[in-house]
Design an enzyme around this catalytic site. Structure first.
Site, PDB file in Angstrom:
ATOM      1  N   ASP A 294       0.858  -1.182   0.000  1.00  0.00           N
ATOM      2  CA  ASP A 294       0.000   0.000   0.000  1.00  0.00           C
ATOM      3  C   ASP A 294       0.891   1.228   0.000  1.00  0.00           C
ATOM      4  O   ASP A 294       2.085   1.154   0.314  1.00  0.00           O
ATOM      5  CB  ASP A 294      -0.911  -0.014   1.237  1.00  0.00           C
ATOM      6  CG  ASP A 294      -2.007   1.048   1.198  1.00  0.00           C
ATOM      7  OD1 ASP A 294      -2.309   1.551   0.099  1.00  0.00           O
ATOM      8  OD2 ASP A 294      -2.545   1.382   2.274  1.00  0.00           O
ATOM      9  N   HIS A 295       0.313   2.347  -0.361  1.00  0.00           N
ATOM     10  CA  HIS A 295       0.992   3.630  -0.261  1.00  0.00           C
ATOM     11  C   HIS A 295       0.550   4.363   0.999  1.00  0.00           C
ATOM     12  O   HIS A 295      -0.622   4.318   1.378  1.00  0.00           O
ATOM     13  CB  HIS A 295       0.663   4.518  -1.471  1.00  0.00           C
ATOM     14  CG  HIS A 295       1.249   4.044  -2.748  1.00  0.00           C
ATOM     15  ND1 HIS A 295       0.634   4.204  -3.978  1.00  0.00           N
ATOM     16  CD2 HIS A 295       2.415   3.397  -3.000  1.00  0.00           C
ATOM     17  CE1 HIS A 295       1.399   3.687  -4.919  1.00  0.00           C
ATOM     18  NE2 HIS A 295       2.484   3.196  -4.355  1.00  0.00           N
ATOM     19  N   TYR A 468      -4.816   4.468   0.329  1.00  0.00           N
ATOM     20  CA  TYR A 468      -5.888   3.579  -0.130  1.00  0.00           C
ATOM     21  C   TYR A 468      -5.563   2.889  -1.453  1.00  0.00           C
ATOM     22  O   TYR A 468      -6.397   2.832  -2.354  1.00  0.00           O
ATOM     23  CB  TYR A 468      -7.215   4.353  -0.245  1.00  0.00           C
ATOM     24  CG  TYR A 468      -7.587   5.128   0.985  1.00  0.00           C
ATOM     25  CD1 TYR A 468      -7.371   4.611   2.267  1.00  0.00           C
ATOM     26  CD2 TYR A 468      -8.162   6.392   0.887  1.00  0.00           C
ATOM     27  CE1 TYR A 468      -7.715   5.322   3.408  1.00  0.00           C
ATOM     28  CE2 TYR A 468      -8.520   7.113   2.025  1.00  0.00           C
ATOM     29  CZ  TYR A 468      -8.283   6.572   3.280  1.00  0.00           C
ATOM     30  OH  TYR A 468      -8.630   7.286   4.395  1.00  0.00           O
ATOM     31  N   HIS A 469      -4.352   2.321  -1.514  1.00  0.00           N
ATOM     32  CA  HIS A 469      -3.933   1.611  -2.724  1.00  0.00           C
ATOM     33  C   HIS A 469      -3.470   0.180  -2.413  1.00  0.00           C
ATOM     34  O   HIS A 469      -2.384  -0.225  -2.833  1.00  0.00           O
ATOM     35  CB  HIS A 469      -2.792   2.368  -3.415  1.00  0.00           C
ATOM     36  CG  HIS A 469      -3.120   3.778  -3.779  1.00  0.00           C
ATOM     37  ND1 HIS A 469      -2.157   4.760  -3.946  1.00  0.00           N
ATOM     38  CD2 HIS A 469      -4.316   4.389  -4.018  1.00  0.00           C
ATOM     39  CE1 HIS A 469      -2.739   5.903  -4.260  1.00  0.00           C
ATOM     40  NE2 HIS A 469      -4.049   5.703  -4.313  1.00  0.00           N
ATOM     41  N   PRO A 470      -4.261  -0.609  -1.688  1.00  0.00           N
ATOM     42  CA  PRO A 470      -3.814  -1.977  -1.378  1.00  0.00           C
ATOM     43  C   PRO A 470      -3.795  -2.852  -2.623  1.00  0.00           C
ATOM     44  O   PRO A 470      -4.676  -2.746  -3.493  1.00  0.00           O
ATOM     45  CB  PRO A 470      -4.872  -2.464  -0.377  1.00  0.00           C
ATOM     46  CG  PRO A 470      -6.102  -1.689  -0.730  1.00  0.00           C
ATOM     47  CD  PRO A 470      -5.603  -0.326  -1.142  1.00  0.00           C
TER      48      PRO A 470
END
Length: 563
Positions: A294-295, A468-470
């Site tokens: 994630d980021h 919110y980049h899983p």
């Protein structure tokens, strides 16, 4: 039991694309299954209202991580879309394909056929860019992409770009084209002033196809297997058992959190994880749920010396006027996500491609749209985009209603900690350039008292949030790779008639928001599923700095940040 050629689980960023493409010829019957309901809601469709659907239980699963050991034991929220369009109906609408090097890395990691040259034609096929098609951009695809209000009406957007150039970085007219690195306008999945979710762009135009059936409010429990072949899907709908049979394939497109959950509940995954959840193993694949990436990001906030920020537009009456203009004309501040300028930079010499991303916002505000200061301000969202820390997703039991155990292990790797130190210092240097002098007031956060390695580390651990980049939990790779879950054609290793097509198959996270590459992935996978020859690889050139091994940027900044 109803039989369909293809069953797609999840009507999100990938599933809606697949439903459109697999049903296009009329030759195949397609079922699209979604746990949520309709996305028909003004607060989903209005770009400026992006914080509301994310805060709604109707549209968001509302997952949260376990206490994260390397960020002071904080549980980090992990929103995931619920309803048609999935996360594309609740996200920030930022359109970033990623660096060309990201996809070349995929290919080198065992995902053959997924290099940038292979992927670019599918990015183009998906897109309808506001400027029309060219070597890099698509002009007639389903997905509308534009620039919101294209930085018109607020001088802060251009000031941020100018500051980056003064700091020694290049400008870039199109970070989704020849050169990602640099400062320039930001793009968003907005068309005609309305959110261009995959539900709106891919599913709505084809809902009346006779060979496409959309099922909503279906909670998928597990896959139905006959030996090593997946025969169908079993779940629940309005308290009743729901089952479908697949004549050809089941395609799992439930996302980086739910796809590994459904596999695990079906007995597919790591033996120990299954045993702890009381699930009988059917196919041991130790990579299921692992490789979670994630980021992270923080908000750099400043007071604004001029009354030009959006902070005076956050009151109820202003919001009413903005909403009224949008309802009547689909224009104005309601027609943008407000992230209209951005940047991608390399944080140190020795990198060929950027690893830090900036979203600029001409307001100092919280994610829920409320002001975080009195008066005017602005902020830049920033974070390193190539983390080395890895986490996992696993079911707690065989019950489909039970939320999973999610652990990202944010900042576990020492290199990630060092990347944040560089990120904080480089950001201060950029914001200190002369272009910002007329607007830049005091630094609100982190604050100038956060400057040493130890102070930066402590502040980051306490303040980082998920971007919110899983992704990565069903990693794509060679069939004999120990941690791979799917092969490069997205087939689940060791099983028949089952594929995973969503962000969970990313071998590594891309340098940017992941909605665009997820849509591209589904476009490309659709050809694989249908047995079609892939689009001809692109020969479009990509910019790489000549002196990348020696220099972090092209030249020295106009002004260094005061010590």
């Amino acid at each position: 039991m109803a039989v369909f050629d293809y069953i797609i689980i999840g009507a999100g960023s990938a599933g809606c694309v697949l439903a459109n493409r697999l049903s296009a010829s009329g030759e195949h019957s397609v079922a699209l299954i979604e746990a949520g309901g309709s996305d028909r809601h003004i607060l989903v469709q209005m770009p400026t209202a992006l914080s509301y659907p994310m805060a709604s239980e109707r549209f968001n699963w509302g997952y949260s991580s376990e206490p994260e050991p390397y960020v002071n034991g904080r549980a980090i929220t992990c929103p995931r879309g619920k309803g048609l369009g999935g996360t594309s109906s609740i996200n920030g609408m930022v359109y970033v394909r990623g660096a060309a090097a990201d996809f070349d890395d995929w290919a080198e990691a065992g995902a053959s056929g997924w290099s940038y040259a292979d992927c670019l034609p599918y990015f183009k096929r998906a897109e309808s860019w506001q400027g029309g098609g060219d070597t890099y951009r698509g002009g007639d695809g389903p997905l509308g992409v534009g620039g919101g209000n294209n930085m018109v009406g607020n001088p802060l957007y251009q000031a941020f770009i100018d500051a980056g150039v003064e700091a020694g970085y290049p400008g870039t007219d199109d970070y989704n084209g020849f050169r990602q690195e640099g400062f320039g306008p930001m793009h968003m999945t907005v068309k005609g002033g309305v959110r261009s979710s995959t539900s709106r762009s891919y599913l709505d135009p084809v809902r009346k196809r006779q060979n496409l059936t959309v099922f909503t409010q279906v909670l998928v429990d597990r896959l139905v297997l006959d030996g090593k072949r997946v025969r169908g899907v079993s779940g629940w709908r309005e308290g009743q058992v729901f089952e479908l049979s697949a004549g050809k394939e089941v395609i799992l497109s439930a996302g980086a959190i739910a796809s590994p959950m459904i596999l695990q509940r079906s007995g597919i995954g790591d033996a120990q994880t299954l045993a702890e959840a009381g699930i009988e193993p059917v196919c041991e694949l130790q990579g299921v749920g692992r490789n979670l990436q994630d980021h992270l990001e923080v908000y750099f906030q400043f007071h604004c010396k001029e009354p030009v920020s959006l902070n005076n537009r956050l009151g109820l009456f202003s919001k009413f006027l903005i909403g009224a203009q949008w309802v009547l004309f689909k224009s104005g501040l309601g027609a943008t996500n407000h992230f209209e300028s951005c940047a991608f930079i390399r944080s140190q010499a020795g990198l060929k491609a950027p690893d830090v991303q900036y979203h600029f916002l001409p307001a100092a505000m919280r994610y829920d749209g409320t002001p975080s200061i009195e008066g005017h301000g602005f902020q830049v969202h920033v974070g390193p985009n190539k983390p080395k820390s890895r986490g996992r997703v696993r079911v707690r039991s065989a019950e489909p209603e039970e939320a999973p155990s999610i652990l990202f292990n944010y900042l576990q790797h020492a290199d990630d900690v060092a990347a944040w130190r560089r990120c904080i210092r480089l950001t201060r240097e950029i914001m200190a350039q002369p272009a910002m002098d007329a607007y830049r007031g005091d630094e609100i956060q982190p604050g100038l008292d956060v400057s040493s390695d130890e102070e930066i580390d402590a502040w980051v651990r306490e303040n980082v949030e998920s971007a919110y980049h899983p992704c990565g939990t069903c990693r794509m790779g060679a069939a004999d790779a120990a941690d791979a879950v799917v092969t490069p054609d997205c087939r689940v290793i060791g099983l028949e008639a089952l594929r995973v097509v969503d962000a969970s198959v990313f071998p590594s996270v891309t340098n940017g928001n992941i909605n665009a590459p997820t849509i591209m992935l589904a476009e490309k996978a659709a050809d694989m599923i249908l047995g079609r020859a892939p689009l001809t690889p692109s020969d479009a050139p990509v910019w790489t700095p000549d002196d990348w091994s020696r220099k972090q940027r092209a030249r020295a900044p106009v002004r260094a940040y005061p010590s």
